[in-house]
Scaffold this motif. Structure first.
Motif, PDB file in Angstrom:
ATOM      1  N   GLN A   3       0.826  -1.185   0.000  1.00 23.67           N
ATOM      2  CA  GLN A   3       0.000   0.000   0.000  1.00 23.67           C
ATOM      3  C   GLN A   3       0.867   1.243   0.000  1.00 23.67           C
ATOM      4  OE1 GLN A   3      -2.343   0.382   3.506  1.00 23.67           O
ATOM      5  NE2 GLN A   3      -3.798   1.794   2.588  1.00 23.67           N
ATOM      6  N   SER A   4       0.479   2.231  -0.774  1.00 24.64           N
ATOM      7  CA  SER A   4       1.250   3.461  -0.836  1.00 24.64           C
ATOM      8  C   SER A   4       1.137   4.215   0.466  1.00 24.64           C
ATOM      9  CB  SER A   4       0.727   4.338  -1.987  1.00 24.64           C
ATOM     10  OG  SER A   4       1.308   5.617  -1.924  1.00 24.64           O
ATOM     11  N   THR A   5       2.235   4.810   0.918  1.00 24.73           N
ATOM     12  CA  THR A   5       2.233   5.573   2.153  1.00 24.73           C
ATOM     13  C   THR A   5       1.578   6.932   1.966  1.00 24.73           C
ATOM     14  OG1 THR A   5       4.445   6.417   1.601  1.00 24.73           O
ATOM     15  CG2 THR A   5       4.317   4.465   3.009  1.00 24.73           C
ATOM     16  N   ASN A   6       1.266   7.306   0.705  1.00 24.52           N
ATOM     17  CA  ASN A   6       0.686   8.611   0.427  1.00 24.52           C
ATOM     18  C   ASN A   6      -0.823   8.569   0.259  1.00 24.52           C
ATOM     19  OD1 ASN A   6       3.245   9.874   0.378  1.00 24.52           O
ATOM     20  ND2 ASN A   6       3.579   9.165  -1.715  1.00 24.52           N
ATOM     21  N   THR A  11      -8.631   6.567   0.852  1.00 26.61           N
ATOM     22  CA  THR A  11      -8.136   5.294   0.286  1.00 26.61           C
ATOM     23  C   THR A  11      -7.212   4.516   1.217  1.00 26.61           C
ATOM     24  OG1 THR A  11      -6.369   6.553  -0.814  1.00 26.61           O
ATOM     25  CG2 THR A  11      -8.352   6.100  -2.093  1.00 26.61           C
ATOM     26  N   ARG A  12      -7.029   4.958   2.436  1.00 23.55           N
ATOM     27  CA  ARG A  12      -6.038   4.320   3.304  1.00 23.55           C
ATOM     28  C   ARG A  12      -6.436   2.902   3.734  1.00 23.55           C
ATOM     29  NH1 ARG A  12      -7.097   8.799   7.990  1.00 23.55           N
ATOM     30  NH2 ARG A  12      -9.182   8.114   8.646  1.00 23.55           N
ATOM     31  N   ARG A  13      -7.714   2.553   3.600  1.00 24.95           N
ATOM     32  CA  ARG A  13      -8.148   1.208   4.000  1.00 24.95           C
ATOM     33  C   ARG A  13      -7.846   0.171   2.929  1.00 24.95           C
ATOM     34  NH1 ARG A  13     -13.428   0.109   4.622  1.00 24.95           N
ATOM     35  NH2 ARG A  13     -12.954  -1.576   6.062  1.00 24.95           N
ATOM     36  N   TYR A  14      -7.477   0.625   1.749  1.00 24.98           N
ATOM     37  CA  TYR A  14      -7.256  -0.297   0.644  1.00 24.98           C
ATOM     38  C   TYR A  14      -5.780  -0.667   0.538  1.00 24.98           C
ATOM     39  CZ  TYR A  14     -11.689   1.993  -0.475  1.00 24.98           C
ATOM     40  OH  TYR A  14     -12.951   2.514  -0.404  1.00 24.98           O
ATOM     41  N   GLN A  15      -5.522  -1.931   0.285  1.00 22.42           N
ATOM     42  CA  GLN A  15      -4.159  -2.423   0.120  1.00 22.42           C
ATOM     43  C   GLN A  15      -4.072  -3.136  -1.228  1.00 22.42           C
ATOM     44  OE1 GLN A  15      -3.661  -4.825   3.650  1.00 22.42           O
ATOM     45  NE2 GLN A  15      -2.909  -3.105   4.826  1.00 22.42           N
ATOM     46  N   PRO A  16      -3.844  -2.389  -2.289  1.00 22.88           N
ATOM     47  CA  PRO A  16      -3.894  -2.974  -3.640  1.00 22.88           C
ATOM     48  C   PRO A  16      -2.835  -4.041  -3.875  1.00 22.88           C
ATOM     49  CG  PRO A  16      -2.922  -0.779  -3.700  1.00 22.88           C
ATOM     50  CD  PRO A  16      -3.472  -0.960  -2.316  1.00 22.88           C
ATOM     51  N   CYS A  17      -3.274  -5.157  -4.450  1.00 21.17           N
ATOM     52  CA  CYS A  17      -2.367  -6.246  -4.815  1.00 21.17           C
ATOM     53  C   CYS A  17      -2.327  -6.442  -6.320  1.00 21.17           C
ATOM     54  CB  CYS A  17      -2.795  -7.542  -4.132  1.00 21.17           C
ATOM     55  SG  CYS A  17      -2.640  -7.509  -2.347  1.00 21.17           S
ATOM     56  N   ALA A  26      -6.327   5.223  -7.199  1.00 21.81           N
ATOM     57  CA  ALA A  26      -5.820   6.561  -7.530  1.00 21.81           C
ATOM     58  C   ALA A  26      -6.962   7.476  -7.972  1.00 21.81           C
ATOM     59  CB  ALA A  26      -4.765   6.461  -8.627  1.00 21.81           C
ATOM     60  N   GLN A  27      -7.924   6.906  -8.708  1.00 25.60           N
ATOM     61  CA  GLN A  27      -9.076   7.699  -9.151  1.00 25.60           C
ATOM     62  C   GLN A  27      -9.970   8.074  -7.970  1.00 25.60           C
ATOM     63  OE1 GLN A  27      -9.629   9.231 -11.733  1.00 25.60           O
ATOM     64  NE2 GLN A  27     -11.790   9.277 -12.349  1.00 25.60           N
ATOM     65  N   ILE A  28     -10.156   7.146  -7.044  1.00 25.94           N
ATOM     66  CA  ILE A  28     -10.936   7.445  -5.838  1.00 25.94           C
ATOM     67  C   ILE A  28     -10.293   8.587  -5.067  1.00 25.94           C
ATOM     68  CG2 ILE A  28     -11.675   6.546  -3.596  1.00 25.94           C
ATOM     69  CD1 ILE A  28     -11.933   3.795  -4.914  1.00 25.94           C
ATOM     70  N   ASP A  29      -8.966   8.532  -4.964  1.00 30.38           N
ATOM     71  CA  ASP A  29      -8.218   9.577  -4.266  1.00 30.38           C
ATOM     72  C   ASP A  29      -8.385  10.924  -4.968  1.00 30.38           C
ATOM     73  OD1 ASP A  29      -6.821  10.010  -1.987  1.00 30.38           O
ATOM     74  OD2 ASP A  29      -4.864   9.448  -2.793  1.00 30.38           O
ATOM     75  N   ARG A  34     -15.710   9.024  -0.684  1.00 29.04           N
ATOM     76  CA  ARG A  34     -15.750   8.102   0.444  1.00 29.04           C
ATOM     77  C   ARG A  34     -16.386   6.790   0.001  1.00 29.04           C
ATOM     78  NH1 ARG A  34     -19.126  10.645   5.015  1.00 29.04           N
ATOM     79  NH2 ARG A  34     -20.552  10.792   3.227  1.00 29.04           N
ATOM     80  N   ALA A  35     -16.047   5.725   0.700  1.00 27.64           N
ATOM     81  CA  ALA A  35     -16.597   4.420   0.348  1.00 27.64           C
ATOM     82  C   ALA A  35     -18.122   4.440   0.383  1.00 27.64           C
ATOM     83  CB  ALA A  35     -16.063   3.354   1.298  1.00 27.64           C
ATOM     84  N   GLN A  36     -18.689   5.120   1.379  1.00 23.73           N
ATOM     85  CA  GLN A  36     -20.149   5.195   1.501  1.00 23.73           C
ATOM     86  C   GLN A  36     -20.768   5.861   0.279  1.00 23.73           C
ATOM     87  OE1 GLN A  36     -17.757   6.016   3.719  1.00 23.73           O
ATOM     88  NE2 GLN A  36     -18.690   6.465   5.730  1.00 23.73           N
ATOM     89  N   ASP A  37     -20.111   6.907  -0.220  1.00 22.40           N
ATOM     90  CA  ASP A  37     -20.627   7.604  -1.395  1.00 22.40           C
ATOM     91  C   ASP A  37     -20.560   6.714  -2.636  1.00 22.40           C
ATOM     92  OD1 ASP A  37     -20.967   9.888   0.192  1.00 22.40           O
ATOM     93  OD2 ASP A  37     -18.898  10.543  -0.194  1.00 22.40           O
ATOM     94  N   ILE A  38     -19.482   5.946  -2.733  1.00 22.22           N
ATOM     95  CA  ILE A  38     -19.297   5.087  -3.906  1.00 22.22           C
ATOM     96  C   ILE A  38     -20.376   4.012  -3.966  1.00 22.22           C
ATOM     97  CG2 ILE A  38     -17.773   3.395  -4.998  1.00 22.22           C
ATOM     98  CD1 ILE A  38     -15.407   4.995  -3.846  1.00 22.22           C
ATOM     99  N   VAL A  39     -20.578   3.298  -2.856  1.00 20.01           N
ATOM    100  CA  VAL A  39     -21.550   2.194  -2.885  1.00 20.01           C
ATOM    101  C   VAL A  39     -22.972   2.710  -3.019  1.00 20.01           C
ATOM    102  CG1 VAL A  39     -20.002   0.657  -1.612  1.00 20.01           C
ATOM    103  CG2 VAL A  39     -21.674   2.027  -0.356  1.00 20.01           C
TER     104      VAL A  39
END
Length: 211
Positions: A3-6, A11-17, A26-29, A34-39
């Protein structure tokens, strides 16, 4: 991938693999969603917000971006979830169709039983009366010839080349120092599928230990 430190609070809850997940994150950032807005924009009902957010987190942190069916709900299939997510984030889906197809292919390949290859030296050991089961077990381990990770996925020509090289190396390094005064008679490749032997190939000794 780590996960990026930036990553921001969005997006800090996501750990992309997977690189595709990194692109989405990156687009969410950038959009500061927010996750609530997306869903909610994806069409999930309010009462399902928390599970939907958890599915979003799982998909963006999963090495197969959720296409392996590791997280499901009654609202979207794995494909539908990704398509809707891309739409909500105003990302073009079509350019990534090939990447998604490749992920699906990897999943399909992983679900099939893979053959196991075992290469070892065929040795005549001269065990004396003091050789207990532990000694014999240790001697049997000595006969194993390591094959590289991913060997089963290589083309046949590449596998044959590696086998030849590994046999030559093993015989050069160990042919004159076999435990219990043993003698290497040849080498044997055993192919197993679901723990059952399906094929074997016998190999002669290299012409010389000094080859």
């Amino acid at each position: 991938m780590s996960q990026s430190t930036n990553l921001s609070k969005y997006t800090r809850r996501y750990q992309p693999c997977h690189p595709l997940a990194q692109y989405v994150i990156a687009q969410i950032d950038t959009l500061e969603y927010r996750a609530q807005d997306i869903v909610k924009a994806m069409g999930y009902p309010l009462k399902h917000t928390m599970p939907a957010c958890e599915r979003l987190r799982h998909v963006l942190s999963n090495k197969h971006i959720g296409l392996d069916g590791s997280y499901r709900d009654k609202y979207f299939t794995a494909d539908e979830f990704l398509a809707k997510l891309f739409l909500v984030l105003d990302l073009p889906y079509e350019p990534f169709a090939e990447d998604i197809a490749q992920i699906k292919d990897e999943i399909a390949q992983g679900s099939k039983p893979q053959p196991q290859y075992r290469l070892h030296a065929d040795v005549d050991f001269n065990f004396d009366g003091n050789a207990n089961w532990l000694s014999r077990w240790g001697a049997s381990l000595w006969t194993h010839v390591d094959l590289p990770i991913g060997f089963a996925k290589l083309e046949e020509a590449a596998r044959k080349s590696i086998i030849k090289e590994r046999i030559r190396t093993h015989y050069q390094e160990r042919g004159a120092n076999v435990p219990y005064d043993g003698t290497i008679k040849g080498y044997r490749l055993i192919i197993e599928l679901q723990d059952k032997e399906v094929y074997r190939v016998e190999y002669d000794l290299p012409k010389s230990k000094s080859v």
